[in-house]
Scaffold this active site. Sequence first.
Site, PDB file in Angstrom:
ATOM      1  N   SER A 223      -3.434 -64.962 -23.459  1.00  0.00           N
ATOM      2  CA  SER A 223      -4.276 -65.013 -24.442  1.00  0.00           C
ATOM      3  C   SER A 223      -4.519 -66.442 -24.920  1.00  0.00           C
ATOM      4  O   SER A 223      -3.778 -67.213 -24.749  1.00  0.00           O
ATOM      5  CB  SER A 223      -3.556 -64.053 -25.644  1.00  0.00           C
ATOM      6  OG  SER A 223      -3.187 -62.646 -25.264  1.00  0.00           O
ATOM      7  N   LYS A 247       2.171 -55.763 -35.831  1.00  0.00           N
ATOM      8  CA  LYS A 247       0.809 -56.314 -36.208  1.00  0.00           C
ATOM      9  C   LYS A 247      -0.219 -55.546 -36.042  1.00  0.00           C
ATOM     10  O   LYS A 247      -1.264 -55.380 -36.763  1.00  0.00           O
ATOM     11  CB  LYS A 247       0.832 -57.786 -36.057  1.00  0.00           C
ATOM     12  CG  LYS A 247      -0.058 -58.671 -36.772  1.00  0.00           C
ATOM     13  CD  LYS A 247       0.024 -60.226 -36.277  1.00  0.00           C
ATOM     14  CE  LYS A 247      -0.734 -60.828 -37.314  1.00  0.00           C
ATOM     15  NZ  LYS A 247      -0.745 -62.433 -36.953  1.00  0.00           N
ATOM     16  N   ASP A 248      -0.373 -55.143 -34.603  1.00  0.00           N
ATOM     17  CA  ASP A 248      -1.383 -54.254 -34.445  1.00  0.00           C
ATOM     18  C   ASP A 248      -1.385 -53.025 -35.115  1.00  0.00           C
ATOM     19  O   ASP A 248      -2.166 -52.296 -35.374  1.00  0.00           O
ATOM     20  CB  ASP A 248      -1.621 -54.214 -32.927  1.00  0.00           C
ATOM     21  CG  ASP A 248      -1.989 -55.194 -32.156  1.00  0.00           C
ATOM     22  OD1 ASP A 248      -2.763 -56.112 -32.694  1.00  0.00           O
ATOM     23  OD2 ASP A 248      -1.748 -55.536 -30.898  1.00  0.00           O
ATOM     24  N   GLU A 291     -30.250 -46.803 -34.647  1.00  0.00           N
ATOM     25  CA  GLU A 291     -28.923 -47.329 -35.394  1.00  0.00           C
ATOM     26  C   GLU A 291     -28.443 -48.515 -35.727  1.00  0.00           C
ATOM     27  O   GLU A 291     -29.209 -49.498 -35.216  1.00  0.00           O
ATOM     28  CB  GLU A 291     -27.714 -46.915 -34.440  1.00  0.00           C
ATOM     29  CG  GLU A 291     -27.735 -45.308 -34.212  1.00  0.00           C
ATOM     30  CD  GLU A 291     -27.144 -44.658 -35.489  1.00  0.00           C
ATOM     31  OE1 GLU A 291     -27.759 -44.397 -36.337  1.00  0.00           O
ATOM     32  OE2 GLU A 291     -25.993 -43.648 -35.229  1.00  0.00           O
TER      33      GLU A 291
END
Length: 434
Positions: A223, A247-248, A291
């Site tokens: 990451s 945290k997620d 949309e």
Amino acid sequence: MSFPWAEPYQPKNGLTRWFDERLPLPRLVYGAIGGGYPVPRNLNYFWNFGVLAGLALTVQIVTGIILAMHYVPYGDAAFLSVERIMRDVPQGWLLRYAHANGASFFFMVTYIHIFRGLYYGSYKAPRELVWMLGLVILLLMMATAFMGYVLPWGQMSFWGAKVITGLFGAIPFVGEPVQQWLLGGFAPDQPTLNRFFSLHYLLPFVIAGVIVLHIWALHIPGSSNPTGVEVKSAQDTIPFHPFYTAKDGFGVGVFMLLFALLTFYAPNYLGHADNYIPANPLSTPAHIVPEWYFWPFYAILRAFTVDFILPAKLWGVIAMFAAILLLFFLPWIDRSPVRSGNYRPRFRQFFWILILDLLVLGYVGGQPAEEPFVMISQLATIYYFAHFLIILPILSAVERTLPLPNSISESVLHGEDKEAAPADLSGLRPAAAE
């Protein structure tokens, strides 16, 4: 580089060991999202949105499968079947509203995920393929959402299909045959519903497959992080579980709360009232609009009003697709060695101008094709392309960046206790096989 917690997976009991030896799925999950995957220790909440996008896709697939059991892709029966789902199918109204609003939430979190990548330079080497696979997912999402919007077969569904597929007709030589192939005829009708329903059902599973590739490509370099500095030691990282799963989990809670509020209290807020009127090819709506998540691209499409060498309609189609395809070349357009916008003062200023420009495009894309909205869309479109083709290359060459921290740990500790030993994470190691 070895990490104290990134040891080979060791099953905890005989059954798990037997299963893992024959199908190493537990080992794969452990290495992908468990304690075996070290993650930079300084990730902020903007890194939650990848997980939220996966959650939104899961909601869409589950609700879509159930809705498909009751939907009838046949002429006027399509509109009536949607109304039957809303009125007669147990909890059908909830499934339909969750699916419709889930698409909006899917695009919300995906756009934030992309903007995070733009700001923190997540598209730079060695993560170019991660970025490009993410853009492929975006294109698949757009195709899926457009076809899904047609299925209720209301007024906006019918005329949206007619307008958007009509764009292909502007392509020289092959445009009209492609348009007729998409529609199954010369106008949206029964064959259009069959095609769109089939593809709308299939594409979410294709998206899921590309997401697997996206995550796989991410796990090779690891990451990125807010500093843009690569991992240099074990002290720079912590295991994904339990730190980032917790945290997620907070992000998932906020997401579900907002999703529930919209679904239960304002389910039609992001929709269009005309789509509750059955499709009528003899009655054109006063204002045909897609949309909300297509509005910036719709504004770019309508920004071209003068024929110049090519018809204005064709220029609009080219610009609309180029607005996305341009992002595939971003790793080579932005040549700055510094990734994060936190250390690029001028880049940061132009980034927020770009965000404002996209918000303007989104607003005028939802307005009628008249002045002053056409002129505003033209100016905003010019700036959008200028940002990527002119401003970014110049910034890459002349910008004076701020000093980068020596390591991720230094940025977290603010220069204090730089020589501290890595935290004791022995308790997070997998237990030995029994």
